[in-house]
Motif scaffolding. Structure first.
Motif, PDB file in Angstrom:
ATOM      1  N   UNK A  88       2.326 -17.247  15.140  1.00 21.32           N
ATOM      2  CA  UNK A  88       2.649 -17.798  13.824  1.00 21.32           C
ATOM      3  C   UNK A  88       2.830 -19.297  13.951  1.00 21.32           C
ATOM      4  N   UNK A  89       2.178 -20.037  13.076  1.00 23.28           N
ATOM      5  CA  UNK A  89       2.299 -21.493  13.100  1.00 23.28           C
ATOM      6  C   UNK A  89       3.235 -21.943  12.010  1.00 23.28           C
TER       7      UNK A  89
ATOM      8  N   UNK B 212       2.852 -23.635  21.534  1.00 24.92           N
ATOM      9  CA  UNK B 212       1.471 -24.122  21.555  1.00 24.92           C
ATOM     10  C   UNK B 212       1.261 -25.228  20.534  1.00 24.92           C
ATOM     11  N   UNK B 213       0.523 -26.254  20.956  1.00 27.34           N
ATOM     12  CA  UNK B 213       0.072 -27.267  20.007  1.00 27.34           C
ATOM     13  C   UNK B 213       1.158 -28.064  19.317  1.00 27.34           C
TER      14      UNK B 213
ATOM     15  N   UNK C  83       3.235 -30.906  17.830  1.00 26.90           N
ATOM     16  CA  UNK C  83       2.931 -32.286  17.446  1.00 26.90           C
ATOM     17  C   UNK C  83       3.816 -32.695  16.287  1.00 26.90           C
TER      18      UNK C  83
ATOM     19  N   UNK D  42       4.964 -29.717  13.933  1.00 25.78           N
ATOM     20  CA  UNK D  42       4.101 -28.569  13.688  1.00 25.78           C
ATOM     21  C   UNK D  42       3.859 -27.911  15.035  1.00 25.78           C
TER      22      UNK D  42
ATOM     23  N   UNK E  48       2.609 -23.836  17.033  1.00 25.41           N
ATOM     24  CA  UNK E  48       2.315 -22.418  16.940  1.00 25.41           C
ATOM     25  C   UNK E  48       3.264 -21.692  17.884  1.00 25.41           C
TER      26      UNK E  48
END
Lengths: 341, 348
Positions: free
Chosen positions: B92-93, B112-113, B115, B133, B135
């Motif tokens: 889920x992001x 994950x990811x 930023x 933001x 994930x």
């Protein structure tokens, strides 16, 4: 000409959004939508409605970029309002992945979507057969909700819709002053446009509500797009195929390809198969034309041929079509007193 | 060797599974039992939305950060397994929002990811000028707890629907080791003034158009006192209540109003969401997790207790790291007993 009578032929996303733009730009116009298909039976209803542009080889990039930005801005505002759920518009994040690094690492629309950036190594580990990827957040227009919402807005603005098969644009000349042709793949027959060709797409719509991120293979053939009521799994791009019948072998192939990207889809329920014919063309036909027969003229605005990118540019092209309708009205008003109305 | 786990929330069940997985083959006649007065779907864990996300600051608790990481990595490894959907596990992001710049969290490289948010993204959230933001993972209690229960049942672990009144009660029945995963009510087994309720209330709605978590922060007020929206596989959880020291498990009309209004202001698209249910629960809050051994002696009754409670609002986030730490403590108990058993001198 007090209240120009405009007929919009076609009730997919292009027809309905064009009708809405016309009535917004020209409140005194009397606008009518004519179509032999309405939601949920249009090509638009098959599409996932993801705002990821398709590149038209024959249209200048700056124009495609403008259409996309206008569409994105318009839908972005709706997604952040109380109308979002009724209109079927929502934000969705995910990944576009490539087996080998693409020539163009930054597509023309990378600054129009949200948070566009290359995927990290850790993110790519989820896709062992892929070497490169892009992460971003974009919008999705779910159909039927979006089309039904457009129909509701049209009705509120006094636009009538009629279920009617138009076999020849000329048959409308006595009832309407201007005709707007948003017939999608229907234009092949209706106006004999041989440059327009179908690209058949088969998709699955499944119940898998735990899938919250989109995944798209950069080749455009395999994708997983989570919507409000279902996840769209795709797909195919079969040029010149006119068949609207689902192909069971294709169904299995799509399902397998998507499961290899997202294994949890094996548990998906309630699998439905749909087929749509993308109305494809080198460039979107967005132009005026004047039909004439025996001294009588009928101004026509064409807005069709959006292929795989209809949702991505619909609002931008609808506004341009409305502007062209405005030009037609000005031309009609500027004509001699002997002209129609 | 009889081992009794007290508590059947995420901590109790995962500790039991971890211990059984690691030691079942090594210890002959390992009997594992779970005692609880409440089971899924009525535990505190069932009320949690299930989002993996630690608090903003680890307060120097590096140990807890490591346990959080171990849990994330363990879950990520299961993401592509056939069990994932049954476990209630999925990616889920989403967004973390602030009214001012803040330092990056201890978990920025775990998720994950990660930023910062772009100006255009911040336009979505008027009143917030900074954010992240990333994930992360969702692990829904309503699926995970039954899944754990099934794994344990398959392994022959026995469940007892019973409120344990004291550790001694179990020792006098012949239990050798107790794993204390009693969460909020650990204080009833052994007073612990550091353990306090962090009362939360949530509204569950139907809003399947919400695909991201959104967690706002008011750094001055403290964690979870600011609205949050977390979409699950079926329902979306709206929250933003944290009341330290409040033992009430009744839904409060005032809190309902606070949650509903603040979440609708945050996400106008929620206005048309249908309310399905409401729930209040007590986060078992503690300055740090109590995860340690204790030898209990009472008269001629004695035994070892491994405490594993006080996970506040991050139980799901930290559970597997703690389960493994509890298993290590269990391992050291076994080791000591073997040494004593194999010693040539007579037992004292």
């Amino acid at each position: 000409m007090a209240a120009p009578k405009v007929a919009v032929v076609g009730a997919g996303v292009i027809g309905l959004s064009t009708a809405l733009c016309i009535v917004e730009a020209c409140p005194s116009c009397s606008v009518t939508v004519l179509s032999d298909q309405f939601s949920p039976n249009t090509t638009s209803d098959v599409a996932a409605g993801m705002l990821i542009p398709h590149t038209y080889p024959g249209t200048p990039i700056h124009m495609q970029k403008q259409w996309f930005k206008e569409t994105f801005t318009y839908l972005f505002a709706i997604s952040n309002s109380a109308e979002a759920s009724e209109a079927g518009i929502h934000l969705v994040s995910g990944w576009q992945i490539f087996r080998s690094t693409p020539k163009e690492e930054l597509p023309f629309w990378s600054d129009a979507v949200l948070g566009f950036r290359p995927m990290s190594e850790a993110e790519l580990q989820k896709f062992p057969q892929y070497r490169f990827g892009q992460a971003f957040t974009t919008l999705k227009c779910d159909c039927p909700p979006y089309l039904l919402w457009l129909e509701k807005r049209l009705k509120a603005a006094g636009v009538q819709t009629y279920n009617r098969k138009v076999s020849d644009l000329w048959e409308l000349h006595s009832e309407y002053d201007i005709v707007v042709n948003c017939t999608g793949i229907g234009a092949h027959q209706l106006v004999g446009d041989k440059k327009l060709f179908p690209v058949r797409g088969q998709v699955l719509k499944v119940y898998a509500p735990w899938v919250k991120n989109f995944i798209r293979d950069g080749d455009g053939l395999t994708y997983i797009y989570p919507g409000i009521h279902g996840v769209t799994l795709g797909g195919t791009r079969e040029k010149e195929s006119w068949s609207l019948s689902p192909n069971p072998d294709t169904t299995k192939d799509i399902f397998d390809r998507c499961c290899s990207l997202e294994p949890s889809l094996r548990e998906a329920q309630d699998i439905k198969v749909k087929v749509g014919l993308r109305p494809s063309r080198q460039s979107v036909r967005l132009q005026r034309e004047v039909l004439s027969q025996g001294g009588v003229k009928l101004p026509v605005v064409h807005n069709y041929g959006h292929g795989a990118g209809g949702f991505s540019v619909h609002r931008g092209t609808a506004k341009e079509a409305a502007r062209l309708v405005g030009e037609c009205i000005a031309a009609l008003r500027g004509s001699s007193p002997g002209a129609k109305l | 060797m009889r081992v009794a786990v007290i508590g059947a929330g995420v901590i109790g069940l995962s500790s039991a599974l971890c211990i059984h997985e690691q030691f079942h083959g090594l210890v002959s006649s390992l009997e594992l039992e779970i005692y609880a007065d409440c089971f899924t779907p009525h535990t505190t864990s069932d009320g949690a939305a299930g989002l993996w996300q630690p608090y903003l600051s680890d307060l120097g608790n590096l140990q807890e950060t490591l346990w959080n990481k171990e849990t994330f990595d363990y879950l990520l490894g299961h993401l592509h397994s056939p069990a994932a959907q049954e476990m209630g596990l999925f990616l889920l992001s989403g967004y973390n929002l602030f009214t001012e710049p803040v330092p990056d969290p201890s978990w920025k490289n775990i998720v994950l990811g990660f930023r910062n948010l772009t100006p255009k993204e911040l336009e979505l959230f008027p009143g917030y000028s900074y954010g992240w933001f990333n994930t992360a993972l969702m692990l829904e209690g309503r699926s995970y707890l039954p899944w754990l229960t099934n794994r344990l049942t398959q392994r022959g672990v026995k469940f007892f629907h019973k409120k344990v009144e004291s550790f001694q009660e179990l020792f006098s029945q012949g239990v050798d080791v107790v794993i204390n995963c009693s969460g909020m009510r650990s204080g009833e087994l052994q007073p612990d003034p550091e353990l306090q309720p962090g009362r939360g209330q949530i509204i569950k709605v139907l809003a399947p158009w919400v695909k991201h978590f959104i967690i706002t922060h008011d750094v001055k007020s403290g964690i979870y006192k600011s609205p949050y929206v977390i979409p699950g596989s079926e329902f979306t959880v709206l929250g933003g209540i944290y009341q330290h020291g409040n033992w009430s498990e009744e839904n409060s009309a005032q809190d309902h109003k606070t949650i509903w209004e603040s979440c609708c202001r945050l996400l106008p698209a929620l206005q048309k969401a249908k309310i399905v249910s409401e729930w209040s629960g007590l986060r078992p809050s503690r300055p740090q997790v109590r995860l340690e051994r204790e030898s209990i002696r009472h008269g001629n009754v004695q035994g070892e207790v491994i405490h594993n409670y006080g996970h506040g609002g991050f139980g799901i986030t930290i559970h597997w790291g703690c389960a493994m730490a509890a298993a290590r403590l269990f391992g050291s108990i076994l080791q000591e007993r073997r040494k004593v058993a194999s010693s040539p001198q007579p037992r004292l």
